[in-house]
Design a protein around this motif. Sequence first.
Motif, PDB file in Angstrom:
ATOM      1  N   LEU A  10       0.811  -1.215   0.000  1.00 33.90           N
ATOM      2  CA  LEU A  10       0.000   0.000   0.000  1.00 33.90           C
ATOM      3  C   LEU A  10       0.851   1.274   0.000  1.00 33.90           C
ATOM      4  O   LEU A  10       0.588   2.210  -0.758  1.00 33.90           O
ATOM      5  CB  LEU A  10      -0.950  -0.014   1.194  1.00 33.90           C
ATOM      6  N   LYS A  11       1.870   1.335   0.837  1.00 34.96           N
ATOM      7  CA  LYS A  11       2.721   2.529   0.904  1.00 34.96           C
ATOM      8  C   LYS A  11       3.425   2.775  -0.429  1.00 34.96           C
ATOM      9  O   LYS A  11       3.551   3.916  -0.869  1.00 34.96           O
ATOM     10  CB  LYS A  11       3.747   2.400   2.032  1.00 34.96           C
ATOM     11  N   THR A  14       0.890   4.000  -3.025  1.00 32.87           N
ATOM     12  CA  THR A  14       0.566   5.383  -2.669  1.00 32.87           C
ATOM     13  C   THR A  14       1.671   6.327  -3.143  1.00 32.87           C
ATOM     14  O   THR A  14       1.398   7.388  -3.718  1.00 32.87           O
ATOM     15  CB  THR A  14       0.354   5.518  -1.148  1.00 32.87           C
ATOM     16  N   LEU A  15       2.907   5.934  -2.920  1.00 27.90           N
ATOM     17  CA  LEU A  15       4.042   6.757  -3.342  1.00 27.90           C
ATOM     18  C   LEU A  15       4.084   6.896  -4.866  1.00 27.90           C
ATOM     19  O   LEU A  15       4.289   7.994  -5.386  1.00 27.90           O
ATOM     20  CB  LEU A  15       5.355   6.166  -2.823  1.00 27.90           C
ATOM     21  N   ILE A  17       1.652   6.822  -6.891  1.00 27.88           N
ATOM     22  CA  ILE A  17       0.564   7.735  -7.270  1.00 27.88           C
ATOM     23  C   ILE A  17       0.956   9.178  -6.961  1.00 27.88           C
ATOM     24  O   ILE A  17       0.787  10.070  -7.793  1.00 27.88           O
ATOM     25  CB  ILE A  17      -0.756   7.334  -6.579  1.00 27.88           C
ATOM     26  N   LYS A  18       1.510   9.411  -5.761  1.00 26.35           N
ATOM     27  CA  LYS A  18       1.913  10.769  -5.378  1.00 26.35           C
ATOM     28  C   LYS A  18       2.988  11.329  -6.299  1.00 26.35           C
ATOM     29  O   LYS A  18       3.052  12.538  -6.534  1.00 26.35           O
ATOM     30  CB  LYS A  18       2.410  10.789  -3.925  1.00 26.35           C
ATOM     31  N   GLU A  44      -7.340  -3.394  -0.409  1.00 25.78           N
ATOM     32  CA  GLU A  44      -6.851  -2.060  -0.042  1.00 25.78           C
ATOM     33  C   GLU A  44      -6.239  -1.370  -1.262  1.00 25.78           C
ATOM     34  O   GLU A  44      -6.413  -0.165  -1.465  1.00 25.78           O
ATOM     35  CB  GLU A  44      -5.811  -2.140   1.091  1.00 25.78           C
ATOM     36  N   ILE A  45      -5.530  -2.139  -2.059  1.00 29.93           N
ATOM     37  CA  ILE A  45      -4.904  -1.598  -3.265  1.00 29.93           C
ATOM     38  C   ILE A  45      -5.985  -1.247  -4.284  1.00 29.93           C
ATOM     39  O   ILE A  45      -5.939  -0.191  -4.923  1.00 29.93           O
ATOM     40  CB  ILE A  45      -3.892  -2.597  -3.867  1.00 29.93           C
ATOM     41  N   LEU A  48      -7.599   1.994  -3.254  1.00 26.23           N
ATOM     42  CA  LEU A  48      -6.690   3.117  -3.493  1.00 26.23           C
ATOM     43  C   LEU A  48      -6.635   3.471  -4.982  1.00 26.23           C
ATOM     44  O   LEU A  48      -6.721   4.640  -5.355  1.00 26.23           O
ATOM     45  CB  LEU A  48      -5.290   2.775  -2.983  1.00 26.23           C
ATOM     46  N   LYS A  51      -9.978   5.015  -6.131  1.00 30.09           N
ATOM     47  CA  LYS A  51     -10.105   6.384  -5.602  1.00 30.09           C
ATOM     48  C   LYS A  51      -9.212   7.372  -6.346  1.00 30.09           C
ATOM     49  O   LYS A  51      -9.484   8.559  -6.364  1.00 30.09           O
ATOM     50  CB  LYS A  51      -9.759   6.415  -4.110  1.00 30.09           C
ATOM     51  N   ASN A  52      -8.163   6.852  -6.965  1.00 24.48           N
ATOM     52  CA  ASN A  52      -7.228   7.711  -7.685  1.00 24.48           C
ATOM     53  C   ASN A  52      -7.380   7.611  -9.200  1.00 24.48           C
ATOM     54  O   ASN A  52      -6.447   7.918  -9.945  1.00 24.48           O
ATOM     55  CB  ASN A  52      -5.797   7.396  -7.248  1.00 24.48           C
TER      56      ASN A  52
END
Length: 113
Positions: A10-11, A14-15, A17-18, A44-45, A48, A51-52
Motif C-alpha cells: 500500500l505505501k 501510494t508513493l 501515485i503521489k 486495499e490496493i 486506493l 479512488k485515484n
Amino acid sequence: MHKAAALGLLKNVTLFIKLGGNVNHKDEFGNTPLHVAVLELKPEIISLLVKNGADVNIASKKGSKPVDLLESTLQSTTDFLLTFGMDHKITAEKAKFAAIKQLLVSPKKQRTE
C-alpha cells in the motif's frame, strides 16, 4: 506499480501515485495495476487505485476487465475449496469477493468519499 499492487504494498502504490504514476498504465499483456490487484485479491490496493482514477472498465489485450477477472478468480477459488473439502470456507470467500466487486462497480462513490 504493477509489482507493488500484486504484493499489496500500500505505501509503495501510494508513493507511485503521489509521484505521478499512471494508475491506468498497461503492462505487456495490457493489464493495469487494477487488473493485478484484482487477480491477487488486494482490496486495499483496489480501493486506493479506484479512488485515484483507475479505470474499472479498461480491458487487457485478452479483453478482460478487472470485474471479469474477479468472477473467474471466485470460480477458481470455489472449485479449489470444494476439491479439498473446505466447503465451510466458501461463504467467507464469497463475502470477500462481494466486497471487492463493490469497489469495482461503484467507483464514482469511492472517489467522492
